[in-house]
Design a protein around this motif. Sequence first.
Motif, PDB file in Angstrom:
ATOM      1  N   ASN A 108      -4.745   0.896  -2.521  1.00 61.30           N
ATOM      2  CA  ASN A 108      -4.758   1.544  -1.215  1.00 61.30           C
ATOM      3  C   ASN A 108      -6.149   1.502  -0.598  1.00 61.30           C
ATOM      4  O   ASN A 108      -6.316   1.246   0.596  1.00 61.30           O
ATOM      5  CB  ASN A 108      -4.281   2.985  -1.344  1.00 61.30           C
ATOM      6  CG  ASN A 108      -4.063   3.639  -0.001  1.00 61.30           C
ATOM      7  OD1 ASN A 108      -3.235   3.206   0.784  1.00 61.30           O
ATOM      8  ND2 ASN A 108      -4.819   4.690   0.269  1.00 61.30           N
ATOM      9  N   LEU A 128       0.836  -1.188   0.000  1.00 55.66           N
ATOM     10  CA  LEU A 128       0.000   0.000   0.000  1.00 55.66           C
ATOM     11  C   LEU A 128       0.876   1.246   0.000  1.00 55.66           C
ATOM     12  O   LEU A 128       1.601   1.509   0.954  1.00 55.66           O
ATOM     13  CB  LEU A 128      -0.911  -0.030   1.224  1.00 55.66           C
ATOM     14  CG  LEU A 128      -1.859  -1.231   1.226  1.00 55.66           C
ATOM     15  CD1 LEU A 128      -2.516  -1.379   2.575  1.00 55.66           C
ATOM     16  CD2 LEU A 128      -2.882  -1.074   0.144  1.00 55.66           C
ATOM     17  N   ILE A 142      -3.574  -7.734   1.877  1.00 53.84           N
ATOM     18  CA  ILE A 142      -3.220  -6.358   2.209  1.00 53.84           C
ATOM     19  C   ILE A 142      -2.048  -6.380   3.173  1.00 53.84           C
ATOM     20  O   ILE A 142      -2.078  -7.074   4.193  1.00 53.84           O
ATOM     21  CB  ILE A 142      -4.408  -5.632   2.859  1.00 53.84           C
ATOM     22  CG1 ILE A 142      -5.601  -5.601   1.899  1.00 53.84           C
ATOM     23  CG2 ILE A 142      -4.023  -4.211   3.254  1.00 53.84           C
ATOM     24  CD1 ILE A 142      -6.883  -5.099   2.536  1.00 53.84           C
ATOM     25  N   LYS A 200      -3.898  -1.590   7.978  1.00 51.73           N
ATOM     26  CA  LYS A 200      -5.179  -1.736   7.282  1.00 51.73           C
ATOM     27  C   LYS A 200      -6.092  -2.794   7.892  1.00 51.73           C
ATOM     28  O   LYS A 200      -7.102  -3.117   7.314  1.00 51.73           O
ATOM     29  CB  LYS A 200      -4.917  -2.083   5.812  1.00 51.73           C
ATOM     30  CG  LYS A 200      -4.127  -1.016   5.054  1.00 51.73           C
ATOM     31  CD  LYS A 200      -4.887   0.294   4.989  1.00 51.73           C
ATOM     32  CE  LYS A 200      -4.105   1.339   4.210  1.00 51.73           C
ATOM     33  NZ  LYS A 200      -4.835   2.613   4.094  1.00 51.73           N
ATOM     34  N   ASN A 226       0.129   3.100   8.549  1.00 55.68           N
ATOM     35  CA  ASN A 226      -0.408   2.475   7.343  1.00 55.68           C
ATOM     36  C   ASN A 226      -0.889   1.062   7.671  1.00 55.68           C
ATOM     37  O   ASN A 226      -0.588   0.103   6.983  1.00 55.68           O
ATOM     38  CB  ASN A 226       0.668   2.434   6.253  1.00 55.68           C
ATOM     39  CG  ASN A 226       0.092   2.066   4.901  1.00 55.68           C
ATOM     40  OD1 ASN A 226      -1.114   2.179   4.665  1.00 55.68           O
ATOM     41  ND2 ASN A 226       0.947   1.623   4.004  1.00 55.68           N
ATOM     42  N   GLY A 261      -8.098  -1.253   1.656  1.00 59.53           N
ATOM     43  CA  GLY A 261      -7.927  -1.328   3.096  1.00 59.53           C
ATOM     44  C   GLY A 261      -9.114  -0.847   3.896  1.00 59.53           C
ATOM     45  O   GLY A 261      -9.284  -1.262   5.045  1.00 59.53           O
ATOM     46  N   TRP A 262      -9.957   0.042   3.306  1.00 59.77           N
ATOM     47  CA  TRP A 262     -11.113   0.504   4.087  1.00 59.77           C
ATOM     48  C   TRP A 262     -12.182  -0.577   4.200  1.00 59.77           C
ATOM     49  O   TRP A 262     -12.449  -1.059   5.312  1.00 59.77           O
ATOM     50  CB  TRP A 262     -11.684   1.801   3.518  1.00 59.77           C
ATOM     51  CG  TRP A 262     -13.131   2.007   3.867  1.00 59.77           C
ATOM     52  CD1 TRP A 262     -14.168   2.180   3.021  1.00 59.77           C
ATOM     53  CD2 TRP A 262     -13.719   2.028   5.175  1.00 59.77           C
ATOM     54  NE1 TRP A 262     -15.361   2.289   3.698  1.00 59.77           N
ATOM     55  CE2 TRP A 262     -15.118   2.198   5.029  1.00 59.77           C
ATOM     56  CE3 TRP A 262     -13.211   1.884   6.472  1.00 59.77           C
ATOM     57  CZ2 TRP A 262     -15.997   2.248   6.109  1.00 59.77           C
ATOM     58  CZ3 TRP A 262     -14.099   1.934   7.556  1.00 59.77           C
ATOM     59  CH2 TRP A 262     -15.454   2.128   7.357  1.00 59.77           C
ATOM     60  N   SER A 265       0.059  -4.391   5.891  1.00 60.06           N
ATOM     61  CA  SER A 265       0.096  -3.258   6.814  1.00 60.06           C
ATOM     62  C   SER A 265       1.559  -3.029   7.189  1.00 60.06           C
ATOM     63  O   SER A 265       2.180  -3.874   7.831  1.00 60.06           O
ATOM     64  CB  SER A 265      -0.739  -3.552   8.055  1.00 60.06           C
ATOM     65  OG  SER A 265      -2.105  -3.688   7.734  1.00 60.06           O
ATOM     66  N   GLY A 280     -10.325  -4.174   5.212  1.00 58.20           N
ATOM     67  CA  GLY A 280      -9.399  -4.211   6.335  1.00 58.20           C
ATOM     68  C   GLY A 280     -10.093  -4.623   7.618  1.00 58.20           C
ATOM     69  O   GLY A 280      -9.645  -4.266   8.708  1.00 58.20           O
TER      70      GLY A 280
END
Length: 481
Positions: free
Chosen positions: A50, A7, A300, A309, A307, A53-54, A302, A57
């Motif tokens: 990127n 990311l 993902i 996620k 950063n 991740g929302w 992290s 995550g």
Amino acid sequence: MKRNIKLLLGLFFSISLFVSCDLEELPENVDIVGPTSLADLEALLNAGYNNLGWPLGGNAQLYAEINGDNINGPGGLNSDETEIYNRSTSFFNNSIRDNMYRGFYRIVLDANVVLNQIENNLDAIGVTETNARIQEIKGEALLLRAIAHFEVSRFMSHSPGFSSDNSHLGIQYIKEINNAIGQTRGTVAENYADLLSDLKEAESLLNTTNSSDQNYGDKAAAQAYLAKVFFQAGFGPDIATEGSNYQMAYNYADAALMNTSAVFDVNLYQGGATGTERFAGNLLDNNNTESPNVETIFGIVSESIANSKGGTFQRYRTDTSISNTTIRIMQDLYNSIPSTDKRKDLLEEIDGEYFLLKFNKGIFNVPLVHYTEILLIRAEAAAETNSLLLAEDDINSILERAGLSTISGLSQSQLINLIREQRRIELLGEGNRVSDLKRIGIDENSLTIRNAPWNCNGILFQFPATEVFTGFIQNPTGGCN
């Protein structure tokens, strides 16, 4: 570690990544400066990676678990999550459900921006569409677009087979950045045709290792999601002409496991110095010092506290403090796992309540598809197509690692039930259970989820209130009472 999302925070372009209420058009606050190099285009692509991740995550995974039968609520849940647990179908705007929905379409927008630049702006970049990296970037964008739409569809619509021809309503499958306001929902048949189209093209364009960075999307990731799509379609009418849904799920799961550099991790659940964890990670000086688990096909990464996620998964944590927001696990699930099963150590009883310890750490990487999940898809798909010896081989790997006795000679129904039980335990907390139940309900119509019919209205998430416009059909109201 291969096939994980690295990311990157910096973007070359001035892009606001917030999706406006009208998801059918490009938001007014997106300012796209035309890329003039491959590096510029890759910076645009990074927005999609990127933004995984929302919703992924931990948010989507937790909300899916709340909607199923693994989590014991409403204890540990906030008010919005309690609405999910109670299967409310009322319209909420700016709730956690709506924000997750927008998060997925934000990824769709990012992917469509990249695809639009490839279609219309290659002269400025100075390459042709046959350029190998352009083809790969296109494949990555198609993969991201398909992942986001697939996850939304699992929340907002019933699985294939709910209607005899999949004519029941699905979601908006958005392929352009300038769609006219008011795009209505497609049918599930149309949605799954679009998913197959995007994923098959991605598979054809991607290599076994991404040439730009091994942590990005590749062929095995596309094949793994194709396996997931066919598996979800399971008991519905065949969504492709090449074969039955379960046969195709088996084929793509097998291909993904053959093409990935991920491996079956025999050290999971072993404990001690040699034991490993699927959600690997360790905090040192605010940085993650561990690579993703060796099973990760696509996920993902992290990299640091700044950063990280996987934050929502930490709602399960018991190693800091247990509060009224700590997620509880169903007692019947805990009791169903024998004491000799090494995975029992991933759960704990505390004062008569049950907790999941899988996410007890400050920072970790998030596998979105991993070897065990795809192995379980291959096993169940093999059993459904009566390839019982193949299914036995796969599930015995799972059983042996867990410290349980291997099996042989089970009937087809016994084998399928065993695989499903193992799938529930292995993937606990990872957001698959309610989708499995909605798939199985197509075949077992009397199935219930927490004492409610598997196909009741509240099993589906409601669309945001801001999606209401002339011609748009919301999901039915009425909950599950």
